[in-house]
Design a protein around this motif. Structure first.
Motif, PDB file in Angstrom:
ATOM      1  N   GLY A 101       0.805  -1.216   0.000  1.00  0.00           N
ATOM      2  CA  GLY A 101       0.000   0.000   0.000  1.00  0.00           C
ATOM      3  C   GLY A 101       0.836   1.262   0.000  1.00  0.00           C
ATOM      4  O   GLY A 101       0.539   2.227  -0.705  1.00  0.00           O
TER       5      GLY A 101
ATOM      6  N   THR B 257      -4.507  -2.096  -3.823  1.00  0.00           N
ATOM      7  CA  THR B 257      -4.056  -0.765  -4.242  1.00  0.00           C
ATOM      8  C   THR B 257      -4.936  -0.204  -5.361  1.00  0.00           C
ATOM      9  O   THR B 257      -5.075   1.020  -5.484  1.00  0.00           O
ATOM     10  CB  THR B 257      -2.579  -0.791  -4.693  1.00  0.00           C
ATOM     11  OG1 THR B 257      -2.366  -1.859  -5.629  1.00  0.00           O
ATOM     12  CG2 THR B 257      -1.661  -0.995  -3.510  1.00  0.00           C
TER      13      THR B 257
ATOM     14  N   GLY C  14      -2.755   2.170   1.048  1.00  0.00           N
ATOM     15  CA  GLY C  14      -2.659   2.829  -0.246  1.00  0.00           C
ATOM     16  C   GLY C  14      -3.335   4.190  -0.216  1.00  0.00           C
ATOM     17  O   GLY C  14      -2.787   5.185  -0.699  1.00  0.00           O
TER      18      GLY C  14
END
Length: 269
Positions: free
Chosen positions: A15, A52, A232
């Motif tokens: 992330g 993500t 993310g």
């Protein structure tokens, strides 16, 4: 329990590393190397990328909706706009990196990822380039290009540079932001365009291997998806705020330090 904690750590790494210019692919190889984690499955790798993808869509869905509306207005009402132009810039910029990445993917997976020292060297080299390139752009471009003023040439070359990201250590966000800076784009423009550009790339990579995710769907994959999505989102928002007043130097320093740790371990074992 240990496996879950390892998966949470890798989710955090993905992330953060996917959107900061520090190379998520390098970290997903080097973190297990440093801590002697077992090799994770292809399905888990897809899960991390899916997380993500969720992150970038959640942050930029309004931007993408606006771009699609711009294309609609152009087609239906013959009304040109920045949104229509940027949509096609993103499409064109995605093509070269996607094609080259697809051609080299199998070779990189079987060769490059098995050489942690080479990945560490790439991490360090790109760190130096990011530092020098950012400082050079600051000195040579008195008036830097904003996101709204990016040209077809700038966006195409930024997109083309994504091909380097196939090599762990170079970093998709790192290469695109570096090239953007060398072409005169502001840090904010580089970051936002890089994030927008990541959407089709991550989407395509995830869809191509989504069957692997479904075939092995379990708690570990859910942990990876959720963790990489949360971190993310946090990393995107952090970087967009950070670079308003700061340069990329901290990421270059981090790359060099992390690479040195990996090389030291390799020498000692």
């Amino acid at each position: 329990m240990i496996e879950i904690l390892q998966n949470i750590l890798l989710g955090i790494v993905q992330g953060i590393g996917e959107f900061l210019p520090i190379s998520s692919s390098a970290h997903l190889v080097l973190i297990p190397y440093l801590f002697n984690f077992p090799e994770h499955s292809l399905a888990f790798d897809v899960a991390l990328h899916f997380g993500t993808l969720i992150a970038v869509v959640m942050v930029f869905w309004k931007d993408w909706l606006t771009l699609v509306k711009g294309v609609f207005n152009k087609v239906v009402h013959k009304k040109d706009s920045f949104e229509n132009k940027m949509f096609w810039y993103l499409v064109i910029a995605t093509i070269p990196g996607a094609l080259i990445g697809k051609l080299l993917e199998d070779y990189i997976e079987t060769v490059f990822r098995k050489l942690p020292v080479l990945i560490a060297v790439a991490l360090a080299v790109m760190g130096v380039l990011i530092y020098i390139g950012d400082k050079w752009a600051e000195k040579h471009y008195k008036k830097q290009t904003s996101y709204e003023k990016l040209s077809l040439k700038q966006t195409f070359l930024i997109g083309f540079s994504q091909a380097l990201a196939i090599f762990p250590g170079f970093s998709r966000s790192g290469t695109t932001m570096l090239v953007g800076r060398l072409l005169g784009a502001s840090r904010e423009a580089c970051a936002k365009f890089s994030f927008m550009l990541s959407t089709p790339i991550i989407f395509g990579a995830t869809i191509l291997k989504f069957s692997d995710l479904l075939a092995e769907f379990n708690l570990n994959l859910i942990v990876g998806i959720v963790t990489s999505a949360i971190f993310g989102i946090l990393s995107i928002k952090f970087l967009l705020n950070y670079i308003r007043k700061n340069d990329f130097a901290v990421f270059a320093y981090y790359r060099l330090i992390f690479a040195a740790i990996v090389i030291i371990k390799f020498i000692l074992i």
